[in-house]
Design a protein around this motif. Structure first.
Motif, short mmCIF file in Angstrom:
data_model
loop_
_atom_site.label_atom_id
_atom_site.label_comp_id
_atom_site.label_asym_id
_atom_site.label_seq_id
_atom_site.Cartn_x
_atom_site.Cartn_y
_atom_site.Cartn_z
N THR A 144 0.84 -1.21 0.00
CA THR A 144 0.00 0.00 0.00
C THR A 144 0.87 1.25 0.00
OG1 THR A 144 -0.15 0.12 2.41
CG2 THR A 144 -1.87 -1.15 1.27
N TRP A 145 0.25 2.37 -0.39
CA TRP A 145 0.91 3.67 -0.34
C TRP A 145 -0.16 4.74 -0.20
CZ3 TRP A 145 1.29 7.73 -4.26
CH2 TRP A 145 2.16 8.76 -3.88
N PRO A 146 -0.10 5.57 0.86
CA PRO A 146 -1.05 6.67 1.00
C PRO A 146 -0.63 7.84 0.11
CG PRO A 146 0.42 6.61 2.89
CD PRO A 146 0.79 5.44 2.01
N CYS A 147 -1.54 8.30 -0.73
CA CYS A 147 -1.24 9.39 -1.66
C CYS A 147 -2.01 10.63 -1.28
CB CYS A 147 -1.60 8.97 -3.09
SG CYS A 147 -1.32 10.30 -4.28
N PRO A 148 -1.30 11.73 -0.99
CA PRO A 148 -2.00 12.97 -0.69
C PRO A 148 -2.62 13.55 -1.96
CG PRO A 148 0.36 13.36 -0.83
CD PRO A 148 0.15 11.88 -0.97
N ALA A 149 -3.75 14.19 -1.81
CA ALA A 149 -4.41 14.83 -2.95
C ALA A 149 -3.68 16.12 -3.31
CB ALA A 149 -5.86 15.16 -2.59
N PRO A 150 -3.70 16.48 -4.58
CA PRO A 150 -3.14 17.79 -4.95
C PRO A 150 -4.03 18.89 -4.38
CG PRO A 150 -4.24 16.78 -6.82
CD PRO A 150 -4.26 15.76 -5.72
#
Length: 125
Positions: free
Chosen positions: A103-109
């Protein structure tokens, strides 16, 4: 109903003889009620992901919210870019290593509209 027009799905098809679409209800009216909206739960207002397991992956997100990617190669190295469909621009986000569970948490732009995450395998550093 009417019979299907031959070749209706081809590029050169002339739909000029088709009747004009009719409005049965405006957005927010009719049998479906209000669709989406801030703070409102909508089962279809979720990220949509597709791609090739060992290649490029795309995640379309209809709102400016953080997401978590799943089913990556545990410990795999990836490069991520944001694509802004409103501006038509692409911006490099990060090179990252997936967690041990893939998994990888991706911040929103910093946008309040939809966006696309592009993830590709990257060489280990």
């Amino acid at each position: 109903g009417q019979a299907e027009s031959p070749k209706w799905n081809e590029v050169g098809f002339d739909d000029g003889k088709w009747p004009a679409a009719m409005v049965s209800a405006h957005l927010g009216e009719g049998p479906w009620g209000k669709v989406g909206g801030e703070g409102e739960k909508n089962e279809f207002f979720v990220p949509y992901a597709f791609g090739i397991e060992s290649g490029v992956r795309l995640v379309y997100t209809p709102a400016g919210r953080d997401i978590v990617l799943h089913k990556l190669a545990p410990g795999g190295h990836y490069a991520a870019d944001w694509f802004d469909p409103v501006e038509g621009s692409r911006r490099q986000l990060a090179t990252f290593t997936a967690d041990g569970d893939g998994t990888w948490p991706c911040p929103a732009p910093a946008v309040s509209h939809d966006w696309v995450l592009i993830v590709e395998p990257a060489a280990a550093k």
